[in-house]
Each structure stands twice: as structure tokens, then as C-alpha cells.
Design an enzyme around this catalytic site. Structure first.
Site, PDB file in Angstrom:
ATOM      1  N   ARG A 142     -20.341   8.972   0.489  1.00 39.79           N
ATOM      2  CA  ARG A 142     -20.690   7.732   1.303  1.00 39.79           C
ATOM      3  C   ARG A 142     -19.698   7.513   2.265  1.00 39.79           C
ATOM      4  O   ARG A 142     -19.930   6.890   3.414  1.00 39.79           O
ATOM      5  CB  ARG A 142     -20.988   6.465   0.492  1.00 39.79           C
ATOM      6  N   TYR A 143     -18.528   7.720   2.129  1.00 38.93           N
ATOM      7  CA  TYR A 143     -17.310   7.458   3.062  1.00 38.93           C
ATOM      8  C   TYR A 143     -16.848   8.616   3.613  1.00 38.93           C
ATOM      9  O   TYR A 143     -17.035   9.753   3.382  1.00 38.93           O
ATOM     10  CB  TYR A 143     -16.238   6.531   2.236  1.00 38.93           C
ATOM     11  N   ARG A 146     -13.961  10.400   1.441  1.00 37.42           N
ATOM     12  CA  ARG A 146     -13.631  10.690   0.014  1.00 37.42           C
ATOM     13  C   ARG A 146     -15.152  10.745  -0.489  1.00 37.42           C
ATOM     14  O   ARG A 146     -16.191  10.149  -0.146  1.00 37.42           O
ATOM     15  CB  ARG A 146     -13.188   9.451  -0.564  1.00 37.42           C
ATOM     16  N   CYS A 155     -21.263   8.895 -22.336  1.00 39.06           N
ATOM     17  CA  CYS A 155     -20.222   8.009 -22.401  1.00 39.06           C
ATOM     18  C   CYS A 155     -19.707   7.563 -23.678  1.00 39.06           C
ATOM     19  O   CYS A 155     -20.811   7.958 -24.657  1.00 39.06           O
ATOM     20  CB  CYS A 155     -20.653   6.610 -21.705  1.00 39.06           C
ATOM     21  N   CYS A 159     -22.270   0.320 -21.556  1.00 40.02           N
ATOM     22  CA  CYS A 159     -22.318  -1.043 -21.017  1.00 40.02           C
ATOM     23  C   CYS A 159     -23.660  -1.557 -20.635  1.00 40.02           C
ATOM     24  O   CYS A 159     -24.283  -0.678 -19.904  1.00 40.02           O
ATOM     25  CB  CYS A 159     -21.323  -1.251 -19.983  1.00 40.02           C
ATOM     26  N   CYS A 162     -24.600  -1.352 -16.854  1.00 40.29           N
ATOM     27  CA  CYS A 162     -24.106  -0.140 -16.463  1.00 40.29           C
ATOM     28  C   CYS A 162     -24.988   0.274 -15.126  1.00 40.29           C
ATOM     29  O   CYS A 162     -26.075   0.332 -14.921  1.00 40.29           O
ATOM     30  CB  CYS A 162     -24.340   1.193 -17.072  1.00 40.29           C
ATOM     31  N   ARG A 164     -25.155   3.011 -13.493  1.00 37.26           N
ATOM     32  CA  ARG A 164     -25.703   4.289 -13.530  1.00 37.26           C
ATOM     33  C   ARG A 164     -26.578   4.363 -14.902  1.00 37.26           C
ATOM     34  O   ARG A 164     -26.442   5.720 -15.262  1.00 37.26           O
ATOM     35  CB  ARG A 164     -24.363   5.376 -13.171  1.00 37.26           C
ATOM     36  N   ASP A 324     -24.195  -5.340 -10.161  1.00 36.91           N
ATOM     37  CA  ASP A 324     -25.154  -4.633  -9.246  1.00 36.91           C
ATOM     38  C   ASP A 324     -26.507  -4.973  -9.989  1.00 36.91           C
ATOM     39  O   ASP A 324     -26.924  -5.171 -11.020  1.00 36.91           O
ATOM     40  CB  ASP A 324     -24.993  -2.890  -9.473  1.00 36.91           C
ATOM     41  N   ASP A 361     -20.748  -4.055  -3.905  1.00 32.20           N
ATOM     42  CA  ASP A 361     -21.226  -2.741  -3.491  1.00 32.20           C
ATOM     43  C   ASP A 361     -22.723  -3.003  -2.986  1.00 32.20           C
ATOM     44  O   ASP A 361     -23.722  -3.272  -3.814  1.00 32.20           O
ATOM     45  CB  ASP A 361     -21.271  -1.997  -4.782  1.00 32.20           C
ATOM     46  N   LYS A 368     -18.821  -0.589  -0.401  1.00 34.36           N
ATOM     47  CA  LYS A 368     -17.913  -1.717  -1.170  1.00 34.36           C
ATOM     48  C   LYS A 368     -17.755  -2.601  -0.001  1.00 34.36           C
ATOM     49  O   LYS A 368     -16.982  -2.344   1.076  1.00 34.36           O
ATOM     50  CB  LYS A 368     -16.916  -1.354  -1.857  1.00 34.36           C
TER      51      LYS A 368
HETATM   52  C1  LIG Z   1     -16.430   3.229  -4.978  1.00 30.90           C
HETATM   53  C2  LIG Z   1     -16.767   4.513  -4.341  1.00 30.90           C
HETATM   54  C3  LIG Z   1     -15.430   5.125  -3.772  1.00 30.90           C
HETATM   55  C4  LIG Z   1     -14.309   4.785  -3.737  1.00 30.90           C
HETATM   56  O1  LIG Z   1     -14.046   3.593  -2.973  1.00 30.90           O
HETATM   57  P1  LIG Z   1     -12.650   2.940  -2.794  1.00 30.90           P
HETATM   58  O2  LIG Z   1     -12.670   1.597  -2.135  1.00 30.90           O
HETATM   59  O3  LIG Z   1     -11.855   3.998  -1.949  1.00 30.90           O
HETATM   60  O4  LIG Z   1     -12.065   2.821  -4.245  1.00 30.90           O
HETATM   61  C5  LIG Z   1     -16.219   6.298  -3.035  1.00 30.90           C
HETATM   62  N1  LIG Z   1     -17.121   6.694  -2.845  1.00 30.90           N
HETATM   63  C6  LIG Z   1     -18.425   6.015  -3.607  1.00 30.90           C
HETATM   64  C7  LIG Z   1     -19.685   6.719  -3.350  1.00 30.90           C
HETATM   65  C8  LIG Z   1     -17.907   4.787  -4.124  1.00 30.90           C
HETATM   66  O5  LIG Z   1     -19.118   4.130  -4.875  1.00 30.90           O
END
Ligand SMILES: *Cc1c(COP(=O)(O)O)cnc(C)c1O
Length: 400
Positions: A142-143, A146, A155, A159, A162, A164, A324, A361, A368
Site C-alpha cells: 500500500r505504501y 514497505r 493465532c 481477539c 480482529c 483480519r 476498524d 486506518d 494510516k
Molecule cells: C500498518 C501498515 C504498514 C506499516 O505502517 P507504518 O506506519 O510504517 O508502521 C505497512 N503496510 C500496511 C498495508 C499496513 O497496514
């Protein structure tokens, strides 16, 4: 005499055997009392064996009612649960639950109630649209730099809130699959912009050491992957899993970070402390993530105690999340203003290190989004008008 394989094995075993502190550290007086009462035939060594904990986890209402007087709203069997989120609680975590009070915080977070069957139209199975941002199964990109790598749907404890729940606890556990892992690792290898891999699930620490190591090792071999992190609730729900051999393995793959899911200060037991100390002593930077939950942790006294406890355990409070909107979560969801109130009650009133980032989120897959209480009141001819933690007004000469 030639050294033989069996000698090596002995050496290995003595390394394992060099864990006697486990017996004392992982056997608090609370655990011992619980063991005596409910598992008179089980030894402390078995109790402290994470595999025993997993094999004996509580997965139906009948088993649960052996420890706990369930209320009428708690008794509904989750077999026909709309999100198929089963019931699962480790005996260790069960030992932390209040046996008579259905409003007990930890109990509400893990015991299904009839409120889970109440739906509202703004809820969705995959509110963060993770499946739409998934270039290969089990990977969410998504980012820019990362990825989120979902290595298992298993798990130790489910929870009820959850995020997911659409994928965890499935019998087929499709994400727990070496060919899926390979496809995800190939994707990361091919995408040189990915410098940070967040291994999550499910809970990655439910995997055996060698399986987990093979995944981490392959990620570590990728030159552009700088940071590896593991998202887990295991130090809280199954601290016995944090064995000396696990941390010996993990520390080979630095920089490796860990995000620990914690909900309430009552989770910060001596067992959890031992687990966190082992991880921190192995040089693994620890962060936390907490979900705001109505009637569970949505008051400043609980949250402050939690954040202070985390600092004592060498965990940096990282994120405080708005819950969420998954199906059947309205009983858990607090207004966003509540989260802001919590941050306002922390920032300035306690160590800056103890203040997490409050974030939503974004439904729809926006990622986020951090939220802050209003500290900027406005602007006048002298500059920026600011409000401090006590509500006093100050001006900064910002003429830009
Ligand atoms: C939370 C998340 C991350 C990591 O986010 P940070 O703000 O860097 O901790 C990376 N990818 C996805 C899809 C996420 O939900």
C-alpha cells in the site's frame, strides 16, 4: 574420541535445558494457582511449553465454561459466526480472565458475545481494502517503500475485534503455505523499492522456529530489504513461546523489530515481562499497537497505566488505533473524539516516549492517518497561536 552428532545434539539440548529460569519466570503465582485448580495433572513444565498451550487452547464455549461463569450474552456458540472468527484462547490467557465479571476488560476482548451478530451498514469484511492492494496473495503493498506480509492465518488467541477476521482461523489456513510465501518473497525481490517488510498474519510466532527462520532468512538475503519487523500478540497471549532458542534465532537477522499488540495493563504480567525482556535483551526494538475499545481500555487511567507499563517493559508505545469497522464491531467502536481525548490526557502529562500516535486506518485503503488534538488555535499578526497541554495559550513568532 571423534565428536559425534549425538554430542552436538546434547549441546543443543543443554542450551534448551539452560532455560530453567523459564520455570520460575513463566510460572507466576497466578499461573500456579490456576494450574492447580483447573489442570491438577499438568506439570509446570508442560504449562510452560508453548506447544502444550496451543494444543490445549480453549476453542469452544463448553470448555470455557469450565473456568468461567458465562453470561447469557456470552454463551452463543461462534460456530455459525458471520465472520467465521472462531473462539480460541490459550490456557495462559484464560488464567488472566475474571471468572465472574462479564464486563471484565480482557474477557470482553476474547470471549464472543451476541453483540458480534449486530451489524451496521458502514461495516465491511475488509474495510482497509487489503485484498485490493494485494499484488500476490498474502502480500499487501500500500505504501511506497514497505509491504505487509501475511504469513499465516493462525493465532494463539482470537481477539473479537480482529481486523483480519475475514482470513484468520480458517480451517484450510491458505496463507500458511510455502508456495504463497515464495511468491510473496519473489515479489519483494523484484521490487527494489521495498526496504521494509512487516511480517504479520494471523500471528507469525505461531509458526515453528525453523519455518519462521526460513522466511526471515530469505527476506534477509534480499539486498534492498533494510528492515524486517514482526507483528505479534504472542508475548501477551502466549509468552512461553518466547524461548531462549527463538530469540537466539531472531537476533541473527538484525535489524529486526517487533510490534506487540497489547490492549490493557492487566496483560502486563510477570510472564509477559520475561518474554519482553528476552526480546529486548536480544536487541530487538519493541513497539506496541493498541486498539481503542469501548468498555475495555477507553479511559485515561487504563491507557496511562498501559503506556507506563510498556515503557517499564522496554516497549515504545507506537500506535493507538481507532477500531476498524469490521462486521459486528459497533459495540467495540469508540467515537474518534475519545481517542483524541486519550492523547490529550497523555501528551505533556507524562513522558513523551509514553505517548503513541493515534491513527485511523482509513476505510477504503487510504492507509494510516494520524490524528492530533487541536494544538494550533490559529494565527494573528504576531504569528502562530498555540495551545499547550494545560490549555494555556502561547504565540510563536512565525511570520512565514
Ligand atoms: C500498518 C501498515 C504498514 C506499516 O505502517 P507504518 O506506519 O510504517 O508502521 C505497512 N503496510 C500496511 C498495508 C499496513 O497496514
Amino acid at each position: 574420541m571423534e565428536p559425534t552428532v549425538s554430542i552436538d545434539k546434547e549441546a543443543l539440548e543443554s542450551e534448551e535445558a539452560a532455560e530453567p529460569p523459564l520455570l520460575t519466570c513463566f510460572g507466576s503465582s497466578r499461573s500456579r494457582a490456576f494450574l492447580q485448580q483447573f489442570y491438577p495433572d499438568v506439570t509446570l513444565a508442560e504449562w510452560n511449553d508453548w506447544r502444550w498451550q496451543l494444543n490445549n487452547s480453549i476453542t469452544d464455549v463448553q470448555a470455557l465454561s469450565r473456568f468461567i461463569t458465562l453470561s447469557p450474552t456470552e454463551c452463543r456458540s461462534p460456530d455459525i459466526h458471520p465472520r467465521n472468527l472462531p473462539l480460541r484462547i490459550t490456557p495462559y490467557y484464560a488464567s488472566l480472565l475474571d471468572t465472574s465479571d462479564p464486563d471484565h476488560s480482557l474477557r470482553r476482548s476474547v470471549i464472543p458475545t451476541s453483540a458480534e451478530y449486530v451489524f451496521s451498514p458502514d461495516e465491511s469484511r475488509d474495510p482497509l481494502c487489503e485484498d485490493d492492494h494485494s499484488p500476490v496473495p498474502g502480500l499487501v503493498h500500500r505504501y511506497p517503500d514497505r509491504v505487509l506480509f501475511l504469513v499465516t492465518g493462525d493465532c494463539s488467541t482470537f481477539c473479537r475485534y480482529c481486523t483480519r477476521s475475514r482470513m484468520v482461523g480458517k480451517r484450510d489456513n491458505a496463507s500458511n503455505n510455502p508456495s504463497r510465501w515464495s511468491a510473496a518473497i519473489d515479489y519483494i525481490q523484484a521490487h527494489t523499492e521495498v526496504r521494509d517488510v512487516l511480517i504479520s498474519g494471523g500471528d507469525p510466532l505461531t509458526l515453528a522456529d525453523d519455518v519462521l527462520e526460513s522466511i526471515i532468512q530469505r527476506l534477509r538475503r534480499i539486498r534492498h530489504v533494510e528492515m524486517i519487523r514482526i507483528g505479534t500478540k504472542i508475548p501477551v497471549t502466549l509468552p512461553q513461546r518466547i524461548t531462549a532458542s527463538l530469540v537466539l534465532m531472531l537476533k541473527k537477522y538484525h535489524p529486526l523489530w517487533m510490534s506487540i499488540h497489547v490492549t490493557h495493563p492487566e496483560e502486563l504480567t510477570p510472564e509477559c515481562e520475561t518474554a519482553c525482556a528476552r526480546l529486548a535483551d536480544a536487541g530487538i526494538p519493541l513497539g506496541s499497537q493498541t486498539v481503542m475499545l469501548k468498555g475495555v481500555n477507553d479511559n485515561i487511567a487504563s491507557l496511562k497505566a498501559l503506556m507506563h507499563g510498556l515503557i517499564r517493559f522496554r516497549i515504545k508505545p507506537y500506535y493507538l488505533f481507532q477500531c476498524d469497522p469490521i462486521p459486528g464491531s459497533s459495540h467495540f467502536r469508540t467515537p474518534v473524539s475519545k481517542g483524541l481525548e486519550m492523547i490529550q490526557g497523555l501528551r505533556g502529562h507524562t513522558s513523551g516516549y509514553a505517548v503513541p500516535t493515534f491513527a485511523i486506518d482509513a476505510p477504503g485503503g487510504g492507509g494510516k492517518i494520524p490524528l492530533l488534538p487541536e494544538y494550533v488555535i490559529g494565527r494573528d499578526e504576531n504569528g502562530l497561536i498555540l495551545r499547550n497541554y494545560e490549555g494555556k495559550i502561547f504565540c510563536y513568532p512565525d511570520k512565514g
